[in-house]
Write a protein that holds these residues in place. Sequence first.
Motif, mmCIF file in Angstrom:
data_model
loop_
_atom_site.group_PDB
_atom_site.id
_atom_site.type_symbol
_atom_site.label_atom_id
_atom_site.label_comp_id
_atom_site.label_asym_id
_atom_site.label_seq_id
_atom_site.Cartn_x
_atom_site.Cartn_y
_atom_site.Cartn_z
ATOM 1 N N PRO A 497 -0.742 -17.093 3.933
ATOM 2 C CA PRO A 497 -2.123 -17.192 3.424
ATOM 3 C C PRO A 497 -2.920 -15.934 3.742
ATOM 4 N N ILE A 498 -3.815 -15.567 2.841
ATOM 5 C CA ILE A 498 -4.686 -14.413 3.075
ATOM 6 C C ILE A 498 -6.021 -14.659 2.385
ATOM 7 N N ILE A 499 -7.113 -14.404 3.099
ATOM 8 C CA ILE A 499 -8.457 -14.515 2.524
ATOM 9 C C ILE A 499 -8.846 -13.122 2.054
ATOM 10 N N SER A 500 -8.929 -12.934 0.731
ATOM 11 C CA SER A 500 -9.041 -11.573 0.190
ATOM 12 C C SER A 500 -10.413 -11.269 -0.399
ATOM 13 N N ASP A 501 -11.453 -11.911 0.109
ATOM 14 C CA ASP A 501 -12.794 -11.711 -0.445
ATOM 15 C C ASP A 501 -13.295 -10.275 -0.296
ATOM 16 N N LYS A 502 -13.015 -9.654 0.841
ATOM 17 C CA LYS A 502 -13.577 -8.343 1.142
ATOM 18 C C LYS A 502 -12.570 -7.231 0.861
ATOM 19 N N ILE A 503 -13.093 -6.073 0.431
ATOM 20 C CA ILE A 503 -12.209 -4.975 0.066
ATOM 21 C C ILE A 503 -11.502 -4.387 1.287
ATOM 22 N N ARG A 504 -12.046 -4.631 2.487
ATOM 23 C CA ARG A 504 -11.386 -4.117 3.692
ATOM 24 C C ARG A 504 -10.238 -5.008 4.162
ATOM 25 N N THR A 505 -10.082 -6.161 3.546
ATOM 26 C CA THR A 505 -8.924 -6.997 3.874
ATOM 27 C C THR A 505 -7.662 -6.297 3.385
ATOM 28 N N ASN A 506 -6.617 -6.292 4.202
ATOM 29 C CA ASN A 506 -5.378 -5.644 3.781
ATOM 30 C C ASN A 506 -4.181 -6.271 4.477
ATOM 31 N N ALA A 507 -3.019 -5.955 3.965
ATOM 32 C CA ALA A 507 -1.764 -6.452 4.536
ATOM 33 C C ALA A 507 -0.729 -5.336 4.502
ATOM 34 N N HIS A 508 0.204 -5.362 5.460
ATOM 35 C CA HIS A 508 1.281 -4.372 5.539
ATOM 36 C C HIS A 508 2.615 -5.076 5.725
ATOM 37 N N LEU A 509 3.659 -4.458 5.211
ATOM 38 C CA LEU A 509 5.018 -4.943 5.416
ATOM 39 C C LEU A 509 5.820 -3.896 6.167
ATOM 40 N N TYR A 510 6.527 -4.342 7.224
ATOM 41 C CA TYR A 510 7.403 -3.467 8.000
ATOM 42 C C TYR A 510 8.773 -4.140 8.146
ATOM 43 N N TYR A 511 9.756 -3.334 8.515
ATOM 44 C CA TYR A 511 11.089 -3.884 8.771
ATOM 45 C C TYR A 511 11.625 -3.302 10.071
ATOM 46 N N ASN A 512 12.165 -4.184 10.914
ATOM 47 C CA ASN A 512 12.757 -3.754 12.179
ATOM 48 C C ASN A 512 14.264 -3.963 12.135
ATOM 49 N N GLU A 513 15.008 -2.867 12.199
ATOM 50 C CA GLU A 513 16.463 -2.921 12.052
ATOM 51 C C GLU A 513 17.128 -3.644 13.219
ATOM 52 N N ARG A 514 16.624 -3.410 14.426
ATOM 53 C CA ARG A 514 17.297 -3.993 15.589
ATOM 54 C C ARG A 514 17.140 -5.508 15.650
ATOM 55 N N ARG A 515 16.002 -6.004 15.232
ATOM 56 C CA ARG A 515 15.805 -7.457 15.225
ATOM 57 C C ARG A 515 16.146 -8.088 13.891
ATOM 58 N N LYS A 516 16.501 -7.267 12.916
ATOM 59 C CA LYS A 516 16.836 -7.767 11.588
ATOM 60 C C LYS A 516 15.731 -8.696 11.078
ATOM 61 N N ARG A 517 14.511 -8.188 11.091
ATOM 62 C CA ARG A 517 13.378 -8.996 10.664
ATOM 63 C C ARG A 517 12.361 -8.150 9.912
ATOM 64 N N PHE A 518 11.743 -8.801 8.925
ATOM 65 C CA PHE A 518 10.540 -8.241 8.331
ATOM 66 C C PHE A 518 9.350 -8.663 9.195
ATOM 67 N N PHE A 519 8.371 -7.766 9.274
ATOM 68 C CA PHE A 519 7.121 -8.105 9.938
ATOM 69 C C PHE A 519 5.975 -7.820 8.965
ATOM 70 N N ALA A 520 5.074 -8.768 8.855
ATOM 71 C CA ALA A 520 3.901 -8.614 7.998
ATOM 72 C C ALA A 520 2.657 -8.712 8.863
ATOM 73 N N THR A 521 1.725 -7.808 8.626
ATOM 74 C CA THR A 521 0.436 -7.888 9.310
ATOM 75 C C THR A 521 -0.645 -8.156 8.280
ATOM 76 N N VAL A 522 -1.563 -9.039 8.621
ATOM 77 C CA VAL A 522 -2.662 -9.406 7.723
ATOM 78 C C VAL A 522 -3.972 -9.219 8.475
ATOM 79 N N GLN A 523 -4.786 -8.286 8.002
ATOM 80 C CA GLN A 523 -6.099 -8.044 8.596
ATOM 81 C C GLN A 523 -7.157 -8.579 7.644
ATOM 82 N N GLU A 524 -7.922 -9.575 8.112
ATOM 83 C CA GLU A 524 -8.906 -10.243 7.277
ATOM 84 C C GLU A 524 -10.302 -10.072 7.865
ATOM 85 N N THR A 525 -11.262 -9.839 6.994
ATOM 86 C CA THR A 525 -12.652 -9.727 7.426
ATOM 87 C C THR A 525 -13.546 -10.514 6.494
ATOM 88 N N LEU A 526 -14.535 -11.160 7.052
ATOM 89 C CA LEU A 526 -15.489 -11.922 6.247
ATOM 90 C C LEU A 526 -16.837 -11.231 6.140
#
Length: 849
Positions: A497-526
Amino acid sequence: MMSVYKIYIFLLTYFFLFPVSSYSYGLRFKGSNYSIDKRTSYRVFDKKVPVYNDYFDVQFDMALYPAVEIGYIVDIRGDYNEQAFNLFFDIRGEDVLFRLNQEGKSVLIALPVNKEDMTKNHWFKVKIAFDLKHNEVTLKIHNREKTRSGVYLSNSFKPSIVFGRSEHIIDIPSFAINSLSVNGDKKYIFPLNEAEGESVYDSVGKSYGKVENPEWLINEAFHWKKEYIFSSSSEAGSCYDENNSIIYYFNRDSIFSYNIENGSYEVKKTNGSCPMKLFLASGFFDSVNEKLYVYEVYHEPPYDNNPSIVSLDLKTLEWKIEGMHHLDMQLHHHDSYYDVQNGSYTIFGGFGNMYYSNRFYNLRTGVRDSSLNLKWNEITGLSGDRICPRYFSSVGYSPENNSIYIFGGMGNETGEHIVGKRYLHDLYRVNLKDNQINKLWELNGEPNIVPAHGMTILADSVFYVLQYRESVSRSHLHLYKFSINDGIYNVLGDSIPIISDKIRTNAHLYYNERRKRFFATVQETLDDISSTFTIYSLLYPPVSYSTYEKVKSRNNLPYTLIGGALGIVCVFGLGYIIRNKRKPKKYLNEESCIDELKSSKSVVKKEIEEKEARRTNAVYIFGNFTVYDNKGRDISYMFSLQIKQCFFLILYYSSFEGISSKELSDRLWPDKPKDKVKNSRGVALNHLRSLLNELDGIMLVYEKGFFRFVLSDTFYCDYLRCMELISNKLENPFREEFIKIISRGKFMTFLDNPLFDHFKDDVECKLEVVILEQMRSAFNNNDYHMTINFAKSEFNIDPINEEALSCCIKSYFNLKRENLAIVEYQRFMAEYLKGTGEEYPRPFTDFWC
């Protein structure tokens, strides 16, 4: 006709001989950080233990987890006390030490393995072999192997194999296993691909083992796991240190760090405040010098004399001004990539000052101007295909071919916001060796979604991005896997889920090879100032919904077999009914005929209620386009606009002989060169076939040059059912079913392309005749509620139909709902003005006086 007994044989074959598809993800064990009764225990042979002669071995893949506790992995013991062995795990500096013990006697084999080398790919192989004939035991871990001779072993061994906690072992680490096999004169393969439950099945679906307190890893390959949440009351940004696997979230006074390999986090105060006013707070991490760079490409007055680039030294936690150079416009939602080896940071695109950008800017941390400041330099000299101005694009770097890839976004050819924006679903490659830009492909008719930051390229052939509807307040991020060559894609995992009302809201996708996992960060502002920062993870490789459901269905195998047995009983019952049907019927008296008629009507009503409540294998075309798969899950979001168009065209023409390849191409890609149409058509049809695999009762076939759907009663479509009802004369209770279908909304409201207008006109003409006829009939029979329903359905076709308005208003008055009559009249006047440009001439009193 196939005999009942042949059907019986077929069902037996289907339910008992056909294996379930296999996927291997594994089982994770809860270790000593849990209470003893919550730790995981897996008994490989829970019911019947096989006997081995001369030789057997146990092989499996294993993964370690961040927790540092040591302990036992597996316990293997025979019928005699002296034949009890266990594998112990310990950490010794840079090495991992495995010891194979003969319980209560001695360490048979001590095998140190380099930890970094062993865990490079997360999973490593383990093999424990017992040569009963020569009294030898062998332990192999990753690429190291040792054998111990002179171990007393009986020629016959009945191994009780227990991983994790057992009656004899309670100290266990956090670890996972998959692809388990027990080999010898009898071979057993256990993929460990379950998604729930305590039963463990072999590769052909037979239950052998039992596990207590399991954590099935496929759930982590489908459901995004919330790792941690930070928050800041002031403007903040984030970046990722790929070398050390740390995600940073920072503001002017503090820095938050999260180590994605061991789950630890820190919050530290900086030495003084950041000397730059933060707005977008974009940043990147220089792992060579352990510096976090933060920048603002543009400052509005009165902050336009502020620094534009600063750095935070992670060793001293001191801020430093690195540059004062600003660009001439703001760049909201630009994307970027960092070349660690060359210390080069490049940004692309963005939006600001009512313009979209397609420029590339670069700065190099080791290159400064005469004032020793960092400076943005526009990259020029690019040739090849032009990338239209945009923002919300996603950028990724491929070291294999020294190229960057740019995917999607929003913008237009002119770059002027006033012209309007369109959603872009295209891919460009920029070769950094010769600065050549090549457009690889473009997808048409896709939904209005944009990618988040951080394209992840894991091979030359595919990339991953997060995408979401940024125009919706409460939206959801979905992970997409795209083919670089042709744009074919899959949607993987669950949503974030992401609340995308504000233009400063953003998300990033990363991948970590050693843990074999994707990581997503979601920064939300109201409020465009404070924000929350949430970190999610997903196990690689992620799975689609259909794959996840197939794996889960393995746990229902016993119920499937029961269902198969019930099906067989039903077949015999059906045979009995068929045989009895052939017997002559007895004559019915008048009373029994009336009872039968009443019973028939109740059955029809029940069938209608069941169809209306249907939420599986169903497609709804009236109102919002909606699709429910064979599990009842709404998968409408998987259908792009082009796939919806393709689906409807084939559905419409399936009532005839089908639609030809040429006509399908001419309607969907009328302006596209012929050499590219075939590829686009193939991509669309492959995607459609993939989606239809989620539904039962519908299959796409190509015969004699025509595409059409083959349908069964399992599949439901409101459009097809509506046409079926129209073709027969509507009578109660079918009138209620009809009104519920058309009350969902306008027919094909999701398709605005003029190419589809004649389809809409054809259907709406048929509908309008029936709707008006039924409206008049309902009104004459004083069924005012039904009259209003039909009138409103008519407004979906003709918003200014005066007959519908008259019946609707008079019905409201007869129901003593004068206020609703006024509201309906006002709505009608607004539609009339909108459609004709003139005021509606008839007063309200004309309809009720």
